[in-house]
Design an enzyme around this catalytic site. Structure first.
Site, PDB file in Angstrom:
ATOM      1  N   LYS A 120       0.798  -1.100   0.176  1.00 20.11           N
ATOM      2  CA  LYS A 120       0.147   0.024   0.083  1.00 20.11           C
ATOM      3  C   LYS A 120       0.721   1.416  -0.017  1.00 20.11           C
ATOM      4  O   LYS A 120       1.694   1.587   0.832  1.00 20.11           O
ATOM      5  CB  LYS A 120      -0.898   0.034   1.186  1.00 20.11           C
ATOM      6  CG  LYS A 120      -2.011  -0.513   1.037  1.00 20.11           C
ATOM      7  CD  LYS A 120      -2.979  -0.258   2.400  1.00 20.11           C
ATOM      8  CE  LYS A 120      -4.360  -0.593   2.136  1.00 20.11           C
ATOM      9  NZ  LYS A 120      -5.015  -0.389   3.492  1.00 20.11           N
TER      10      LYS A 120
HETATM   11  C1  E4P Z   1      -8.368   0.004   3.684  1.00 18.45           C
HETATM   12  O1  E4P Z   1      -7.582  -0.173   2.615  1.00 18.45           O
HETATM   13  C2  E4P Z   1      -8.447   1.364   4.542  1.00 18.45           C
HETATM   14  O2  E4P Z   1      -7.276   1.351   5.169  1.00 18.45           O
HETATM   15  C3  E4P Z   1      -9.600   1.203   5.463  1.00 18.45           C
HETATM   16  O3  E4P Z   1     -10.695   0.675   4.792  1.00 18.45           O
HETATM   17  C4  E4P Z   1      -9.728   2.327   6.014  1.00 18.45           C
HETATM   18  O4  E4P Z   1     -11.039   2.524   6.835  1.00 18.45           O
HETATM   19  P1  E4P Z   1     -11.291   3.637   7.788  1.00 18.45           P
HETATM   20  O5  E4P Z   1     -11.812   4.805   7.436  1.00 18.45           O
HETATM   21  O6  E4P Z   1     -12.570   2.817   8.752  1.00 18.45           O
HETATM   22  O7  E4P Z   1     -10.174   3.729   8.830  1.00 18.45           O
END
Ligand code: E4P
Length: 217
Positions: free
Chosen positions: A84
């Protein structure tokens, strides 16, 4: 349409894998911290053993060189690891270089269609628009998913859209209808999608009628 589980908690991943509903996992630094997992490599290795699909792990560095270095190390953990990369200028450079190195990337912290398009053009395999966080500020998170899906379809762009930051089951359905390839969801959403009060009432009635029938004979 596929579902990934958005967590670093092994017990939740085990539950979802047992149901056959998930085909990947996404983590981020906050989710690893929440799960209390300090040994990141060990945790990711354990997740990869459970899940037969991509497992996203986020870099911490903010310069292109730091991101690429971390990505190279993380890619050694398991071939399923996807890196990521945050949507910043240095992130785009890192995505381009990692593409050339054959390391898969997931462009994260995407909040606009323009950001998603740039990340795709840089070579990201996955693009993660954060729809819940957009809704939190009174924007339309699903619009970003729909616009990206339309653009990718029109122009034959192969990056896959992961609808992220999912807050409720309707986000999953909306993402699927808008053309997301994947939605990554917390376990709570899976639970909410499974349950329906009419299912519980129906099941209770079927069991009660079965008992009644047996007692009649
Ligand atoms: C996934 O890739 C993200 O990091 C995650 O869905 C973020 O979610 P949040 O906004 O609930 O922290």
């Amino acid at each position: 349409m596929k579902l990934y589980l958005d967590t670093a908690e092994i017990n939740l991943i085990e539950k979802a894998v047992a149901s056959g509903i998930i085909s990947g996992v996404t983590t981020n630094p906050s989710l690893l911290a929440k799960a209390g997992q300090k040994d990141v490599a060990q945790t990711i290795k354990a997740i990869c053993q459970l899940v037969d699909g991509p497992v996203s792990l986020e870099v911490i560095g903010l310069s292109k060189d730091e991101m690429v270095q971390e990505a190279k190390e993380y890619a050694q953990i398991d071939p399923r690891v996807v890196i990521k990369i945050p949507m910043i200028h240095e992130g785009l450079k890192a995505i381009k270089e990692l593409k050339e190195l054959g390391i898969k990337t997931n462009a994260t912290l995407i909040f606009s269609t323009g950001q998603g398009l740039l990340a795709a053009l840089a070579g990201a395999d996955y693009i993660s628009p954060f729809i819940g966080r957009l809704d939190d500020i009174s924007a339309e998170g699903l619009d970003v998913v729909a616009e990206l899906a339309q653009i990718f379809d029109l122009h034959g762009i192969e990056s896959e859209i992961i609808a992220a930051s999912i807050r409720h089951p309707r986000h999953v359905i909306g993402s699927a209808l808008a053309g997301a390839h994947i939605a990554t969801v917390p376990w709570k959403i899976v639970d909410q999608m499974v349950k329906h009060p009419l299912t519980d009432i129906g099941l209770e009635k079927f069991l009660a009628d079965w008992e009644k029938m047996k007692n009649q004979n």
